[in-house]
Design a protein around this motif. Structure first.
Motif, PDB file in Angstrom:
ATOM      1  N   ASN A 249      64.750  68.578  17.990  1.00 56.22           N
ATOM      2  CA  ASN A 249      64.518  68.410  16.549  1.00 56.22           C
ATOM      3  C   ASN A 249      64.123  69.694  15.851  1.00 56.22           C
ATOM      4  O   ASN A 249      63.602  69.671  14.737  1.00 56.22           O
ATOM      5  CB  ASN A 249      63.462  67.322  16.297  1.00 56.22           C
ATOM      6  N   GLY A 250      64.372  70.843  16.475  1.00 53.37           N
ATOM      7  CA  GLY A 250      64.233  72.120  15.794  1.00 53.37           C
ATOM      8  C   GLY A 250      62.816  72.642  15.675  1.00 53.37           C
ATOM      9  O   GLY A 250      61.845  72.004  16.084  1.00 53.37           O
ATOM     10  N   LYS A 251      62.712  73.826  15.088  1.00 52.08           N
ATOM     11  CA  LYS A 251      61.440  74.457  14.749  1.00 52.08           C
ATOM     12  C   LYS A 251      61.532  74.950  13.302  1.00 52.08           C
ATOM     13  O   LYS A 251      62.629  75.174  12.785  1.00 52.08           O
ATOM     14  CB  LYS A 251      61.134  75.628  15.685  1.00 52.08           C
ATOM     15  N   SER A 252      60.367  75.158  12.664  1.00 50.21           N
ATOM     16  CA  SER A 252      60.359  75.343  11.214  1.00 50.21           C
ATOM     17  C   SER A 252      59.622  76.582  10.740  1.00 50.21           C
ATOM     18  O   SER A 252      58.720  77.090  11.411  1.00 50.21           O
ATOM     19  CB  SER A 252      59.737  74.111  10.542  1.00 50.21           C
ATOM     20  N   ALA A 253      60.018  77.010   9.548  1.00 55.02           N
ATOM     21  CA  ALA A 253      59.293  78.031   8.789  1.00 55.02           C
ATOM     22  C   ALA A 253      58.892  77.415   7.459  1.00 55.02           C
ATOM     23  O   ALA A 253      59.576  76.526   6.932  1.00 55.02           O
ATOM     24  CB  ALA A 253      60.165  79.260   8.556  1.00 55.02           C
ATOM     25  N   VAL A 254      57.777  77.882   6.893  1.00 57.34           N
ATOM     26  CA  VAL A 254      57.255  77.287   5.668  1.00 57.34           C
ATOM     27  C   VAL A 254      56.747  78.375   4.732  1.00 57.34           C
ATOM     28  O   VAL A 254      56.306  79.439   5.178  1.00 57.34           O
ATOM     29  CB  VAL A 254      56.115  76.281   6.005  1.00 57.34           C
ATOM     30  N   ARG A 255      56.838  78.102   3.433  1.00 52.20           N
ATOM     31  CA  ARG A 255      56.231  78.985   2.448  1.00 52.20           C
ATOM     32  C   ARG A 255      54.716  78.893   2.556  1.00 52.20           C
ATOM     33  O   ARG A 255      54.153  77.813   2.721  1.00 52.20           O
ATOM     34  CB  ARG A 255      56.655  78.576   1.023  1.00 52.20           C
ATOM     35  N   VAL A 256      54.072  80.035   2.474  1.00 50.95           N
ATOM     36  CA  VAL A 256      52.612  80.072   2.560  1.00 50.95           C
ATOM     37  C   VAL A 256      52.037  79.755   1.193  1.00 50.95           C
ATOM     38  O   VAL A 256      52.140  80.544   0.247  1.00 50.95           O
ATOM     39  CB  VAL A 256      52.128  81.449   3.043  1.00 50.95           C
ATOM     40  N   GLU A 257      51.469  78.560   1.075  1.00 52.98           N
ATOM     41  CA  GLU A 257      50.831  78.159  -0.179  1.00 52.98           C
ATOM     42  C   GLU A 257      49.743  77.149   0.133  1.00 52.98           C
ATOM     43  O   GLU A 257      49.679  76.591   1.238  1.00 52.98           O
ATOM     44  CB  GLU A 257      51.857  77.579  -1.163  1.00 52.98           C
ATOM     45  N   ASP A 258      48.892  76.897  -0.832  1.00 55.16           N
ATOM     46  CA  ASP A 258      47.773  75.980  -0.636  1.00 55.16           C
ATOM     47  C   ASP A 258      48.275  74.585  -0.278  1.00 55.16           C
ATOM     48  O   ASP A 258      49.282  74.106  -0.808  1.00 55.16           O
ATOM     49  CB  ASP A 258      46.919  75.895  -1.901  1.00 55.16           C
ATOM     50  N   GLY A 259      47.550  73.929   0.620  1.00 53.96           N
ATOM     51  CA  GLY A 259      47.832  72.530   0.929  1.00 53.96           C
ATOM     52  C   GLY A 259      48.859  72.305   2.017  1.00 53.96           C
ATOM     53  O   GLY A 259      49.103  71.162   2.405  1.00 53.96           O
ATOM     54  N   VAL A 260      49.504  73.352   2.534  1.00 57.16           N
ATOM     55  CA  VAL A 260      50.486  73.188   3.603  1.00 57.16           C
ATOM     56  C   VAL A 260      49.758  72.922   4.922  1.00 57.16           C
ATOM     57  O   VAL A 260      48.785  73.593   5.251  1.00 57.16           O
ATOM     58  CB  VAL A 260      51.369  74.448   3.738  1.00 57.16           C
ATOM     59  N   VAL A 261      50.241  71.921   5.679  1.00 54.90           N
ATOM     60  CA  VAL A 261      49.651  71.641   6.990  1.00 54.90           C
ATOM     61  C   VAL A 261      50.769  71.379   7.999  1.00 54.90           C
ATOM     62  O   VAL A 261      51.820  70.838   7.653  1.00 54.90           O
ATOM     63  CB  VAL A 261      48.705  70.409   6.963  1.00 54.90           C
ATOM     64  N   PRO A 262      50.563  71.765   9.275  1.00 58.64           N
ATOM     65  CA  PRO A 262      51.529  71.395  10.305  1.00 58.64           C
ATOM     66  C   PRO A 262      51.392  69.919  10.649  1.00 58.64           C
ATOM     67  O   PRO A 262      50.268  69.433  10.831  1.00 58.64           O
ATOM     68  CB  PRO A 262      51.141  72.275  11.500  1.00 58.64           C
ATOM     69  N   ILE A 263      52.502  69.202  10.698  1.00 57.87           N
ATOM     70  CA  ILE A 263      52.445  67.780  11.067  1.00 57.87           C
ATOM     71  C   ILE A 263      52.843  67.583  12.529  1.00 57.87           C
ATOM     72  O   ILE A 263      52.738  66.489  13.064  1.00 57.87           O
ATOM     73  CB  ILE A 263      53.334  66.920  10.145  1.00 57.87           C
ATOM     74  N   SER A 264      53.328  68.649  13.153  1.00 60.72           N
ATOM     75  CA  SER A 264      53.655  68.666  14.576  1.00 60.72           C
ATOM     76  C   SER A 264      53.905  70.118  14.944  1.00 60.72           C
ATOM     77  O   SER A 264      53.738  71.009  14.101  1.00 60.72           O
ATOM     78  CB  SER A 264      54.908  67.816  14.866  1.00 60.72           C
ATOM     79  N   VAL A 265      54.334  70.368  16.171  1.00 56.70           N
ATOM     80  CA  VAL A 265      54.696  71.742  16.529  1.00 56.70           C
ATOM     81  C   VAL A 265      56.077  72.090  15.977  1.00 56.70           C
ATOM     82  O   VAL A 265      56.511  73.232  16.070  1.00 56.70           O
ATOM     83  CB  VAL A 265      54.678  71.951  18.059  1.00 56.70           C
ATOM     84  N   HIS A 266      56.749  71.109  15.384  1.00 55.84           N
ATOM     85  CA  HIS A 266      58.118  71.306  14.904  1.00 55.84           C
ATOM     86  C   HIS A 266      58.223  71.459  13.396  1.00 55.84           C
ATOM     87  O   HIS A 266      59.237  71.956  12.896  1.00 55.84           O
ATOM     88  CB  HIS A 266      59.000  70.117  15.320  1.00 55.84           C
TER      89      HIS A 266
END
Length: 420
Positions: A249-266
């Motif tokens: 199911n892949g791996k992810s990148a995210v924009r760094v901003e307030d309120g972002v949380v990891p929901i899994s290692v993916h």
């Protein structure tokens, strides 16, 4: 600016050491930052063998290749969480040099890190009761800590979360236009398809440099009869009919901003009020977000060098030990799988454990008929070769020498280890 960078290139590609506190170094670093409007970071949790010198030397090679490759394609910072406080591979001259310049941030599991995560991580209370027994729980905490603490301080725009046996691949060896385009399109989270490495020899040292054969993520395959036959051949090798031996199911990148949380290692979750969009590079019917943007022509993906080598296979499951049959404190059951079979075999019968590597993982290129099988799998688009990573790492990796540390590439300025 261009003349300075060209001058710097001349020095570093010949292995010269440029003190990080010199005026020339500071000018070049400042110009590099001005030329790159967005900064992207990569976070990973490190747990590699180190009990004897040979194991430690191999682990240092893996970490050096991981770091130098990602810096070489344009990541500005690497954030490493060492999962064992006794692991001294973090003390290599290369990592210490990069840590001195601030390019690599190193954290070590222990009471100090635990206290910092308790203070700033919203997931801490949820994960604290089982984080000591579950690696994925610690990985999530590490990713959140990197987001809310380190990434913000470093001024990062994006953060990628992958494992130490994975690489972020992009065909032109430069991430900047990729992430700039995602920002232009209003995308704040992207999940990349992962492709799984297939070892072709029993023993492997640096898998990043030795493994070139990969099975494609099934969500990216063309559904032709030839492709289906190739998938079935791989599935028949496994007890549970698995096409991919690990995650798909892949791996992810995210924009760094307030309120972002990891929901899994993916994956991560954006703030509910965020106007940024989610994207994927593959169609996954399990995705709960119908509004996801699909970037099927995107040639960025994750190369997963899972248990590539009998030695790495053994070390992985020795490190994991007798882990539970569920994750997240028992809330997520692990289905009967190759992963559980490896755990059970190592506990009960060492010979049957090694047999799993030879029957499920390895396609021995020296065995009769293997060359034809590999060529058929490639022709069916089930597998592919990736030679460019190996050549790129060879070009830009750090080579330790008696007199100091050398780096081929323009992203870093290293201090000669012998000068402190």
């Amino acid at each position: 600016s261009l003349a300075l960078l060209q001058c710097y290139d001349w020095f570093v590609f010949r292995g010269y050491i440029l003190p990080s506190d010199s005026c020339f170094s500071k000018i070049v670093l400042r110009n590099m930052e001005e030329r790159s409007p967005i900064k992207c970071g990569c976070v990973s949790t490190v747990r590699l063998p180190y009990s004897d010198k040979a194991q430690k030397d191999l682990s240092v090679q893996i970490i050096n290749s991981f770091v130098s490759y990602h810096l070489g394609i344009g990541f500005s910072h690497i954030i490493l969480f060492f999962d064992d406080e006794n692991d001294t591979s973090r003390s290599s001259r290369y990592l210490q040099s990069l840590s001195d310049t601030g390019t690599v941030k190193i954290f070590v599991r222990g009471k100090e890190l635990d206290a910092m995560q308790r203070a700033v991580c919203s997931l801490y209370d949820k994960l604290c009761s089982f984080k000591d027994s579950e690696v994925p729980a610690r990985q999530q905490l590490n990713a959140e800590f990197a987001l809310v603490s380190t990434a913000t301080t470093l001024g990062l725009s994006w953060l990628l979360h992958i494992d130490i046996d994975e690489l972020f691949y992009i065909s032109n060896n430069s991430i900047h236009s990729h992430f700039e385009e995602l920002m232009r399109r209003g995308i704040g989270h992207i999940t990349y398809a992962n492709h799984e490495g297939i070892p072709e020899t029993r023993n492997i040292g640096n898998y990043f440099e030795e493994v070139t054969l990969f099975r494609r993520n099934q969500h990216t395959l063309p559904m032709t009869s030839k492709t289906l036959d190739g998938m079935k051949w791989l599935e028949r090798r496994t007890k549970h009919g698995q096409y991919m031996l690990f995650y798909d199911n892949g791996k992810s990148a995210v924009r760094v901003e307030d309120g972002v949380v990891p929901i899994s290692v993916h994956a991560f979750e954006l703030q509910e009020s965020s106007e940024l969009r989610y994207a994927q590079t593959f169609h996954d019917l399990r995705n709960p977000r119908p509004e996801t943007v699909y970037l099927e022509d995107e040639d960025a993906h994750i190369l997963h060098y899972a248990v590539c080598g009998e030695n790495w296979f053994l070390q992985k499951y020795q490190n994991l030990g007798r882990f539970n049959s569920s994750w997240m404190g028992g809330s997520v059951k692990i289905a009967p799988s190759f992963h559980l079979d490896c755990r059970d075999s190592l506990s009960n019968d060492y010979e049957s454990f090694l047999k799993l590597y030879h029957t499920h993982v390895l396609i021995n290129k020296h065995a009769t008929g293997s060359t034809e099988i590999i060529n058929e799998l490639i022709d069916a688009k089930v597998c592919f070769r990736c030679e460019t990573v190996r050549s790129f790492i060879t070009k830009c990796k750090v080579k330790a020498s008696v007199n100091g540390t050398k780096l081929n590439g323009r992203n870093l300025l290293l201090r000669d280890a012998s000068s402190g």
